[in-house]
Design a protein around this motif. Sequence first.
Motif: not given
Length: 139
Positions: A37, A40-41, A44-46
């Motif tokens: 993974a 994450q933001s 974010g889509t991962g």
Amino acid sequence: MQQRPSEAEVVNLIFQEYAAGQSARAIASALNAEGIAAPQSGKGTGTWNPSTISGNVKRGTVILNNELYAGRRVWNRLTYDRDPDTGKRQSRLNPPSKWKTKTVPDLRIVDDALWGRVKAHQDDVRQAMNPAGILTDRP
């Protein structure tokens, strides 16, 4: 069941692969294929993409430019202003003389030699993508 690598192991892997000549695109593709993974933001889509790895050299963003991984915390790189017409926040790069830096060896993930190899490879890539010298500083 296979154990997932720690964030530090992923960062170190990215640095090693990039220093060995892999492109950010190839590294992102391999990480996605392995099911690792991405950070994450807010948006974010991962999944990994090349800009998550290569980022912006001048602004010190994301993986390959984050000096924290080399044991240096840098702040005051940017100044934020609001555009009076749109109200949107805009960032502006401060001159390096205004940056603040502190050594934080306990946060180091990559050693200076690996950091240097990555920076040299980034310079080589930039020069190869800039054959006319348009982006080169001139006296």
